[in-house]
Design an enzyme around this catalytic site. Structure first.
Site, PDB file in Angstrom:
ATOM      1  N   ARG A  74       1.088  -1.499  -0.093  1.00 56.28           N
ATOM      2  CA  ARG A  74       0.011   0.037  -0.127  1.00 56.28           C
ATOM      3  C   ARG A  74       1.119   1.373   0.174  1.00 56.28           C
ATOM      4  O   ARG A  74       2.421   1.186   0.795  1.00 56.28           O
ATOM      5  CB  ARG A  74      -0.646   0.216   0.898  1.00 56.28           C
ATOM      6  CG  ARG A  74      -1.751  -0.691   1.282  1.00 56.28           C
ATOM      7  CD  ARG A  74      -3.236  -0.406   2.227  1.00 56.28           C
ATOM      8  NE  ARG A  74      -2.389  -1.290   3.307  1.00 56.28           N
ATOM      9  CZ  ARG A  74      -1.792  -0.867   4.697  1.00 56.28           C
ATOM     10  NH1 ARG A  74      -1.822   0.782   4.317  1.00 56.28           N
ATOM     11  NH2 ARG A  74      -1.021  -1.312   5.296  1.00 56.28           N
ATOM     12  N   TYR A 213      -1.913  -3.607  -6.854  1.00 54.83           N
ATOM     13  CA  TYR A 213      -1.099  -4.749  -5.329  1.00 54.83           C
ATOM     14  C   TYR A 213      -2.287  -4.458  -4.888  1.00 54.83           C
ATOM     15  O   TYR A 213      -2.259  -2.941  -3.619  1.00 54.83           O
ATOM     16  CB  TYR A 213       0.219  -4.283  -4.986  1.00 54.83           C
ATOM     17  CG  TYR A 213       0.693  -5.384  -4.885  1.00 54.83           C
ATOM     18  CD1 TYR A 213       1.203  -6.299  -5.099  1.00 54.83           C
ATOM     19  CD2 TYR A 213       0.742  -5.231  -3.433  1.00 54.83           C
ATOM     20  CE1 TYR A 213       2.162  -7.362  -4.480  1.00 54.83           C
ATOM     21  CE2 TYR A 213       1.094  -6.783  -2.299  1.00 54.83           C
ATOM     22  CZ  TYR A 213       1.964  -7.509  -3.158  1.00 54.83           C
ATOM     23  OH  TYR A 213       2.136  -8.796  -2.081  1.00 54.83           O
ATOM     24  N   LYS A 222      -9.804  -1.945   1.677  1.00 54.02           N
ATOM     25  CA  LYS A 222      -9.250  -1.258   2.659  1.00 54.02           C
ATOM     26  C   LYS A 222     -10.270   0.250   1.953  1.00 54.02           C
ATOM     27  O   LYS A 222     -10.707   0.883   3.208  1.00 54.02           O
ATOM     28  CB  LYS A 222      -7.713  -0.837   2.207  1.00 54.02           C
ATOM     29  CG  LYS A 222      -7.096  -2.129   2.852  1.00 54.02           C
ATOM     30  CD  LYS A 222      -7.098  -2.715   4.151  1.00 54.02           C
ATOM     31  CE  LYS A 222      -6.136  -3.549   4.389  1.00 54.02           C
ATOM     32  NZ  LYS A 222      -6.393  -4.375   6.078  1.00 54.02           N
ATOM     33  N   HIS A 242     -10.800  -1.772  11.500  1.00 50.88           N
ATOM     34  CA  HIS A 242     -10.015  -2.889  10.665  1.00 50.88           C
ATOM     35  C   HIS A 242      -9.167  -4.624  11.760  1.00 50.88           C
ATOM     36  O   HIS A 242      -8.540  -4.374  12.945  1.00 50.88           O
ATOM     37  CB  HIS A 242      -8.502  -2.540  11.006  1.00 50.88           C
ATOM     38  CG  HIS A 242      -7.429  -3.003   9.657  1.00 50.88           C
ATOM     39  ND1 HIS A 242      -6.228  -2.724  10.203  1.00 50.88           N
ATOM     40  CD2 HIS A 242      -7.345  -3.895   9.057  1.00 50.88           C
ATOM     41  CE1 HIS A 242      -5.380  -3.237   8.974  1.00 50.88           C
ATOM     42  NE2 HIS A 242      -5.572  -3.892   8.256  1.00 50.88           N
ATOM     43  N   SER A 264      -1.646  -3.565  10.418  1.00 47.55           N
ATOM     44  CA  SER A 264      -0.617  -4.865   9.303  1.00 47.55           C
ATOM     45  C   SER A 264       0.077  -5.391   9.386  1.00 47.55           C
ATOM     46  O   SER A 264       1.464  -5.282  10.146  1.00 47.55           O
ATOM     47  CB  SER A 264      -1.206  -4.148   7.739  1.00 47.55           C
ATOM     48  OG  SER A 264      -2.239  -3.168   7.510  1.00 47.55           O
ATOM     49  N   CYS A 266       0.478  -7.775  11.439  1.00 49.04           N
ATOM     50  CA  CYS A 266       0.775  -7.815  12.728  1.00 49.04           C
ATOM     51  C   CYS A 266       0.299  -9.500  13.673  1.00 49.04           C
ATOM     52  O   CYS A 266       0.186  -9.296  14.713  1.00 49.04           O
ATOM     53  CB  CYS A 266       0.673  -6.891  13.590  1.00 49.04           C
ATOM     54  SG  CYS A 266       1.515  -5.898  13.625  1.00 49.04           S
ATOM     55  N   ASP A 289      -9.653 -10.040   9.052  1.00 48.26           N
ATOM     56  CA  ASP A 289      -8.965  -8.356   8.476  1.00 48.26           C
ATOM     57  C   ASP A 289      -9.869  -7.561   8.715  1.00 48.26           C
ATOM     58  O   ASP A 289      -9.678  -6.160   9.690  1.00 48.26           O
ATOM     59  CB  ASP A 289      -8.466  -8.231   6.899  1.00 48.26           C
ATOM     60  CG  ASP A 289      -7.951  -7.075   7.029  1.00 48.26           C
ATOM     61  OD1 ASP A 289      -6.852  -6.917   7.526  1.00 48.26           O
ATOM     62  OD2 ASP A 289      -8.208  -5.969   5.617  1.00 48.26           O
ATOM     63  N   ARG A 380       1.427 -12.041  -0.308  1.00 50.19           N
ATOM     64  CA  ARG A 380       0.144 -12.462  -0.006  1.00 50.19           C
ATOM     65  C   ARG A 380       0.234 -13.748  -0.664  1.00 50.19           C
ATOM     66  O   ARG A 380       0.438 -14.328  -1.935  1.00 50.19           O
ATOM     67  CB  ARG A 380      -0.630 -11.328   0.216  1.00 50.19           C
ATOM     68  CG  ARG A 380       0.230 -10.304   0.172  1.00 50.19           C
ATOM     69  CD  ARG A 380      -0.570  -9.776   1.452  1.00 50.19           C
ATOM     70  NE  ARG A 380      -0.436  -9.072   2.506  1.00 50.19           N
ATOM     71  CZ  ARG A 380      -0.753  -8.433   3.454  1.00 50.19           C
ATOM     72  NH1 ARG A 380      -2.266  -9.167   4.228  1.00 50.19           N
ATOM     73  NH2 ARG A 380      -0.299  -6.921   4.124  1.00 50.19           N
TER      74      ARG A 380
HETATM   75  O1  SAT Z   1      -2.608  -4.402   1.215  1.00 49.93           O
HETATM   76  S1  SAT Z   1      -3.940  -4.681   1.809  1.00 49.93           S
HETATM   77  O2  SAT Z   1      -3.721  -3.558   2.361  1.00 49.93           O
HETATM   78  O3  SAT Z   1      -5.136  -5.389   1.438  1.00 49.93           O
HETATM   79  C1  SAT Z   1      -2.894  -5.694   2.801  1.00 49.93           C
HETATM   80  C2  SAT Z   1      -3.065  -4.543   4.165  1.00 49.93           C
HETATM   81  O4  SAT Z   1      -1.838  -3.758   4.072  1.00 49.93           O
HETATM   82  O5  SAT Z   1      -3.682  -5.228   5.237  1.00 49.93           O
HETATM   83 MN    MN Z   2      -4.945  -4.987   6.922  1.00 46.96          MN
END
Ligand code: SAT
Ligand code: MN
Length: 597
Positions: A74, A213, A222, A242, A264, A266, A289, A380
């Site tokens: 991100r 991405y 998000k 979140h 994110s 963690c 998530d 991922r």
């Molecule tokens: O790339 S994402 O935003 O979907 C993954 C994350 O940062 O939690």
């Molecule tokens: Mn996340």
């Protein structure tokens, strides 16, 4: 270009928006998605034919792919909240005037899909029939995004039916920003150096440019389910968070649900499907998530997981750390930026002993012993949630699940103890507001740097974070302490002087969950201390862990001098919210200061 909407929709607003986007972006053709299995297959076939996807030999219907090395996470510095008033975006978001931003975007998107196919994706965030669910339309020029959306969201005809009857949808336009000239093939992973991830919270629309991405491009996640939904939730009195959602059943058959917010990368996915080694206890995963919560008629908060898949961090995932994730990704999974083995399987750091030879995420040859990491730290897997061996049967329940506890946590090498409980909802809101964590590879930035990340929502709150704190307090005021979830704070990441983690973490975190469960049923009492309610000695079961007395003490220690420093830092941080900082947070900070002095 003429698009035939006949068997797809006759919704006037939707048709006119798509036509407008076609005229703006100038694609070579338009594909209206139906969400079918055949469509998913044809998308994967196309990506294989182009050389973007490599089919995996040992996992049915699964693929490896690699992004451009510049497009791996991100981009928070390129993410904008364009509310009418700057104040409504608040000090933690990048703001731009909506009119000015539209001008910028209209120029960027002009002709941006030339030579490419425009895909129109109808999708629902949340189960069909839920009053909490939201439908969106993502327009994209990336077949990779279409394939991922097939897994991550409920996609297709049924979402269109909701729009047809309800009229409302969140429009999102996405382009990789890489138009093709006649006959040109272009790069395998198209993207643009210039990136814009833009949200208009009042209009409830999303414009994303330049990245293919994850959260930059899969707009349901998000962008819609957190940034746009949080603004909608504020207006309508609910919560878009979140957070993972998990269910716990004790040996007596009592069942409770918990939500947990962590930044994110963690360990949300690990905790969400934790394979508890607690005899007689059962853990189920509802989501890993995002949680949307709303009061039920019973005065309790009920949560749904708006997603339909997991977009989990691969490195560190193994049969030891998260066996349920490993089982989930055995088939129907897209792997992005992990390493590829010579016999066409996937590999990443922590999965197993490294093979002798690999192809790295940069598509370079790698031999064992080399310094370079063959998988990107933010690599991922995109995988269907229902494939998880402990997937909850409540995943599709439109009413959601009643929440007994909310857990906040971050990566803190020191200061924060293993677990404690808030005194009240207001104090719990304060704990969320105080959350800090060391940065991970999930966003572009400095990995390891400690930063404030309130509610783990820093990159995801679609409005002024100070108002968001106030919204949490308002939500609490709508119910009573006995019905509101208890709030907890955890830290799995304490280190000793030599930099070694002192808590084993991963599956052992279930021991801490058990204590929270016992607190929510009233089975165990707690000790009132300066920063919160602590487990009584022995109530978090350490048996069999061979932790020294010193470590056991350190796990629950309160370093008053360090807390005084923390309070000074918080004072400074909260000042940045100026008059948006609610009184309840000011009061809790004062209380904390008094209790530790
Ligand atoms: O790339 S994402 O935003 O979907 C993954 C994350 O940062 O939690
Ligand atoms: Mn996340």
């Amino acid at each position: 270009m003429d698009v035939d909407f006949k068997n797809w929709t006759n919704h006037a607003k939707l048709i006119s928006w798509i036509k407008e986007m076609v005229a703006l972006c100038g694609p070579k053709e338009v594909h209206l998605c139906d969400g079918s299995e055949e469509e998913y297959k044809s998308m994967c076939d196309l990506l294989v034919k182009e050389g973007v996807f490599v089919p995996l030999a040992k996992r049915e219907n699964s693929f490896w792919c690699a992004s451009d090395p510049s497009d791996v996470a991100r981009v928070e510095d390129r993410t904008f909240i364009c509310s009418e008033k700057e104040k409504d975006a608040g000090p933690t978001n990048h703001w731009e005037d909506p009119k000015k931003m539209k001008e910028i975007l209209l120029k960027l998107f002009d002709g941006c899909m030339q030579g490419r196919t425009m895909y129109v994706i109808p999708y629902s965030m949340g189960p069909y029939g839920s009053s909490l669910s939201l439908v969106g339309i993502e327009i994209t020029d990336s077949p990779y995004v279409v394939a991922n959306m097939h897994i991550m969201a409920r996609m297709g005809k049924k979402a269109l039916d909701v729009i047809q009857s309800d009229g409302e949808f969140v429009p999102g336009i996405h382009s990789v920003g890489c138009p093709l000239k006649e006959g040109e093939k272009g790069p395998l992973w198209p993207c643009n150096e210039n990136k814009y991830i833009v949200h208009f919270p009042e209009e409830r629309s999303i414009w994303s440019y330049g990245s293919g991405y994850g959260g930059n491009a899969l707009l349901g996640k998000k962008c819609l389910a957190l940034r746009i939904a949080s603004a909608k939730a504020r207006d309508e009195g609910w919560l878009a968070e979140h957070m993972l959602i998990l269910g716990i059943t004790n040996p007596e058959g009592e069942k409770k649900y918990f939500c947990a917010a962590f930044p994110s990368a963690c360990g949300k996915t690990n905790l969400a499907m934790i394979d508890a080694e607690l005899p007689g206890w059962k853990i189920e995963c509802v989501g890993d998530d995002i949680a949307w919560m709303k009061f039920g008629k019973d005065g309790r908060l009920h949560a749904i997981n708006p997603e339909n898949g997991f977009f989990g961090v691969a490195p560190g995932t193994s049969m030891d750390s998260n066996p349920n994730a490993i089982k989930t990704i055995a088939k129907n999974t897209i792997f992005t930026n992990v390493a590829l083995t010579d016999d066409k399987d996937v590999w990443w750091e922590g999965l197993s002993e490294a093979p002798e030879h690999l192809t790295t995420w940069k598509k370079e040859s790698w031999t064992k012993g080399s310094d370079e990491k063959p998988a990107h730290p933010n690599s991922r897997f995109t995988t269907p949630a229902k494939q998880c061996p402990v997937a909850s049967s409540e995943m599709d329940n439109p009413d959601g699940v009643p929440i007994s506890g909310i857990i906040f946590g971050g990566r803190r090498a020191s200061l924060e103890p293993l677990v404690y409980e808030a005194f009240s909802w207001q104090h719990g809101t304060f704990l969320g507001a105080c959350l800090s964590s060391e940065m991970t590879a999930a966003a572009k930035g400095t990995v390891g740097k400690l930063r404030h990340d309130p509610f783990a929502m820093l990159p995801f709150c679609g409005y002024n974070m100070g108002d968001y704190f106030g919204h949490w307090l308002d939500v609490g005021a709508k119910s009573t302490e006995d019905k509101l979830p208890k709030v907890f704070h955890v830290n799995w990441f304490q280190k000793d002087e030599s930099g070694k983690f002192i808590w084993p973490g991963f599956l052992e975190n279930a021991r801490v969950l058990k204590w929270m469960f016992d607190r929510s049923t009233g089975k165990v009492e707690a000790d009132k201390k300066s920063i919160g309610l602590f487990p009584k000695k022995g109530d978090v079961d350490f048996s069999g862990l061979s932790l020294s007395d010193e470590v056991q003490e350190k796990l629950f220690a309160i370093d008053t001098a360090a807390w005084k420093k923390e309070v000074e830092g918080l004072k400074e941080y909260f000042e940045t919210f100026k008059d948006s900082l609610p009184d309840g947070i000011k009061a809790e900070l004062k209380n904390l200061e008094e209790r530790i002095s």
